[in-house]
Design a protein around this motif. Structure first.
Motif, short mmCIF file in Angstrom:
data_model
loop_
_atom_site.label_atom_id
_atom_site.label_comp_id
_atom_site.label_asym_id
_atom_site.label_seq_id
_atom_site.Cartn_x
_atom_site.Cartn_y
_atom_site.Cartn_z
N GLU A 69 52.44 -32.86 55.19
CA GLU A 69 53.17 -31.63 54.96
C GLU A 69 52.20 -30.51 54.60
O GLU A 69 51.17 -30.75 53.98
CB GLU A 69 54.19 -31.81 53.83
CG GLU A 69 55.30 -32.81 54.17
CD GLU A 69 56.34 -32.90 53.08
OE1 GLU A 69 56.18 -32.16 52.07
OE2 GLU A 69 57.28 -33.67 53.22
N ARG A 70 52.54 -29.33 55.02
CA ARG A 70 51.68 -28.18 54.75
C ARG A 70 51.60 -27.93 53.25
O ARG A 70 52.64 -27.81 52.59
CB ARG A 70 52.23 -26.96 55.47
CG ARG A 70 51.27 -25.78 55.53
CD ARG A 70 51.73 -24.80 56.58
NE ARG A 70 53.02 -24.22 56.29
CZ ARG A 70 53.76 -23.57 57.18
NH1 ARG A 70 53.33 -23.44 58.43
NH2 ARG A 70 54.93 -23.06 56.85
N ASP A 75 50.80 -22.68 52.79
CA ASP A 75 52.13 -22.13 53.06
C ASP A 75 52.23 -20.69 52.56
O ASP A 75 52.81 -19.82 53.23
CB ASP A 75 53.19 -23.00 52.38
CG ASP A 75 54.59 -22.67 52.84
OD1 ASP A 75 54.87 -22.76 54.05
OD2 ASP A 75 55.43 -22.30 51.99
N VAL A 146 51.15 -18.39 62.82
CA VAL A 146 51.66 -19.58 63.51
C VAL A 146 50.56 -20.64 63.65
O VAL A 146 50.77 -21.82 63.35
CB VAL A 146 52.22 -19.19 64.89
CG1 VAL A 146 52.59 -20.44 65.69
CG2 VAL A 146 53.45 -18.29 64.73
N MET A 147 49.40 -20.24 64.10
CA MET A 147 48.32 -21.19 64.35
C MET A 147 47.77 -21.81 63.07
O MET A 147 47.50 -23.00 63.00
CB MET A 147 47.20 -20.52 65.14
CG MET A 147 47.57 -20.13 66.56
SD MET A 147 47.97 -21.56 67.61
CE MET A 147 49.76 -21.47 67.66
N ASN A 148 47.61 -20.99 62.03
CA ASN A 148 47.14 -21.55 60.76
C ASN A 148 48.21 -22.42 60.12
O ASN A 148 47.89 -23.39 59.43
CB ASN A 148 46.74 -20.42 59.81
CG ASN A 148 45.36 -19.87 60.11
OD1 ASN A 148 44.34 -20.44 59.76
ND2 ASN A 148 45.32 -18.73 60.82
N GLY A 149 49.46 -22.08 60.34
CA GLY A 149 50.53 -22.94 59.84
C GLY A 149 50.52 -24.32 60.47
O GLY A 149 50.96 -25.29 59.86
N LYS A 150 49.98 -24.43 61.68
CA LYS A 150 49.86 -25.74 62.35
C LYS A 150 48.58 -26.47 61.99
O LYS A 150 48.33 -27.57 62.48
CB LYS A 150 49.92 -25.53 63.87
CG LYS A 150 51.27 -25.04 64.38
CD LYS A 150 51.26 -24.88 65.89
CE LYS A 150 52.62 -24.43 66.41
NZ LYS A 150 52.62 -24.27 67.89
N LYS A 152 45.34 -25.46 62.56
CA LYS A 152 44.27 -25.33 63.54
C LYS A 152 43.00 -24.80 62.85
O LYS A 152 43.01 -23.70 62.30
CB LYS A 152 44.68 -24.38 64.67
CG LYS A 152 45.96 -24.78 65.39
CD LYS A 152 45.80 -26.09 66.13
CE LYS A 152 47.06 -26.44 66.91
NZ LYS A 152 46.92 -27.73 67.63
N TYR A 208 44.30 -30.43 54.55
CA TYR A 208 45.32 -30.38 55.60
C TYR A 208 44.71 -30.03 56.95
O TYR A 208 45.05 -30.63 57.97
CB TYR A 208 46.39 -29.36 55.21
CG TYR A 208 47.52 -29.26 56.20
CD1 TYR A 208 48.51 -30.23 56.26
CD2 TYR A 208 47.61 -28.17 57.08
CE1 TYR A 208 49.55 -30.14 57.16
CE2 TYR A 208 48.65 -28.07 57.98
CZ TYR A 208 49.62 -29.06 58.02
OH TYR A 208 50.65 -28.96 58.92
N TYR A 209 43.78 -29.08 56.96
CA TYR A 209 43.11 -28.73 58.22
C TYR A 209 42.35 -29.94 58.77
O TYR A 209 42.39 -30.21 59.98
CB TYR A 209 42.14 -27.57 58.00
CG TYR A 209 42.78 -26.21 57.99
CD1 TYR A 209 43.21 -25.62 59.18
CD2 TYR A 209 42.96 -25.50 56.81
CE1 TYR A 209 43.80 -24.36 59.18
CE2 TYR A 209 43.55 -24.25 56.81
CZ TYR A 209 43.97 -23.68 57.98
OH TYR A 209 44.56 -22.44 57.99
N MET A 212 44.85 -32.46 60.24
CA MET A 212 45.39 -32.02 61.52
C MET A 212 44.34 -32.09 62.64
O MET A 212 44.66 -32.34 63.79
CB MET A 212 45.92 -30.59 61.40
CG MET A 212 47.13 -30.45 60.51
SD MET A 212 48.60 -31.37 61.10
CE MET A 212 48.57 -32.81 60.02
#
Length: 217
Positions: A69-70, A75, A146-150, A152, A208-209, A212
Motif C-alpha cells: 500500500e502507498r 500519499d 499519477v506516476m509517483n502514486g504508482k 515509478k 515503496y518505490y 514497486m
C-alpha cells in the motif's frame, strides 16, 4: 508296556535346545514385526519424525514483506502534486485576466523599438505562450501525481528535477519586479516544491518505490 519306538512316550526336543528343531516361538520371544517401543519401524510417540517447530526449514522468520500500500508520506506528496495542478490553473486564470495589460505592454515595447505595427503580434505571441506554458504546467503536475502514486522510480527522479528547477526559478524571480499576488503565488509554489521533495525521499516512500521497482509486471 513301554514301546521304545513310541514317540509319545519320549520327551520331544524343546525349541531352542541345541541339535533340535526350532519349535514355535514361546511367549515373550520376537518372531514378527518390531513391537511397540522398538527402535525399528515407525517413530515412537514423542520422537521427532521431521523438523521441529523452530528448527531450520520450519518456523524461521522470513524476509519482511514488501509494502503493498502507498505509504502516508507518498500519499501526501501525491495530493500536494494535485494541489500544484490547481495552483497552475489559478496562475493561468490570472494570466488571462491580465490580457489587456499584456497588450498595453506590447504596444509600449513595439513603439520603443520603432515597430508599432508589430504590437498586436507581440501581444498575441505573449498571450499564446502564457496559455501554452500554463496548460503544460497543469498536465505535468497531474502526470507526476499519477506516476509517483504508482511508485515509478523514474517519476520521482523527474519530479526532483522539476522541484529543483522551481526553487532555482524562485531565486531568480526575486531579482525581478513582481506584484503582490505574483510574489505570494511564487512563495506558495516554491514551498510546495520543497515539501513534495521531502515527502518523496522519505524512508517509507523510498521503500515503496523499491518494492514497486522489484515487482514483477
Amino acid at each position: 508296556m513301554s514301546d521304545s519306538n513310541n514317540p509319545y512316550g519320549q520327551p520331544g526336543p524343546q525349541g531352542g535346545q541345541p541339535g533340535g528343531p526350532a519349535g514355535p516361538p514361546q511367549y515373550g520371544q520376537q518372531s514378527g514385526p518390531p513391537q511397540y517401543g522398538d527402535q525399528g519401524g515407525m517413530p515412537q510417540y514423542g520422537q521427532a519424525a521431521g523438523p521441529e517447530y523452530g528448527q531450520a526449514g520450519y518456523g524461521q522468520p522470513g524476509p519482511s514483506p514488501a509494502p503493498t500500500e502507498r505509504p502516508r508520506p507518498l500519499d501526501l506528496a501525491v495530493k500536494l502534486m494535485y494541489a500544484g495542478a490547481v495552483i497552475a490553473v489559478i496562475d493561468l486564470v490570472i494570466a488571462l485576466t491580465q490580457m489587456d495589460a499584456i497588450r498595453e505592454m506590447a504596444h509600449e515595447q513595439a513603439a520603443a523599438q520603432g515597430m508599432p505595427e508589430m504590437a498586436d503580434a507581440m501581444a498575441g505571441t505573449s498571450i499564446a505562450i502564457g496559455i501554452g506554458v500554463g496548460a503544460i504546467s497543469i498536465a505535468l503536475w497531474i502526470w507526476m501525481a499519477v506516476m509517483n502514486g504508482k511508485g515509478k522510480s523514474w517519476a520521482r527522479i523527474l519530479a526532483t528535477i522539476f522541484g529543483a528547477l522551481a526553487v532555482i526559478g524562485f531565486l531568480f524571480s526575486l531579482a525581478q519586479v513582481m506584484t503582490g499576488i505574483q510574489l505570494v503565488m511564487a512563495v506558495i509554489r516554491v514551498a510546495l516544491a520543497i515539501a513534495i521533495l521531502v515527502l518523496l525521499w522519505n524512508k517509507a516512500s523510498s521503500a515503496y518505490y523499491n518494492a514497486m521497482s522489484n515487482k514483477t509486471p
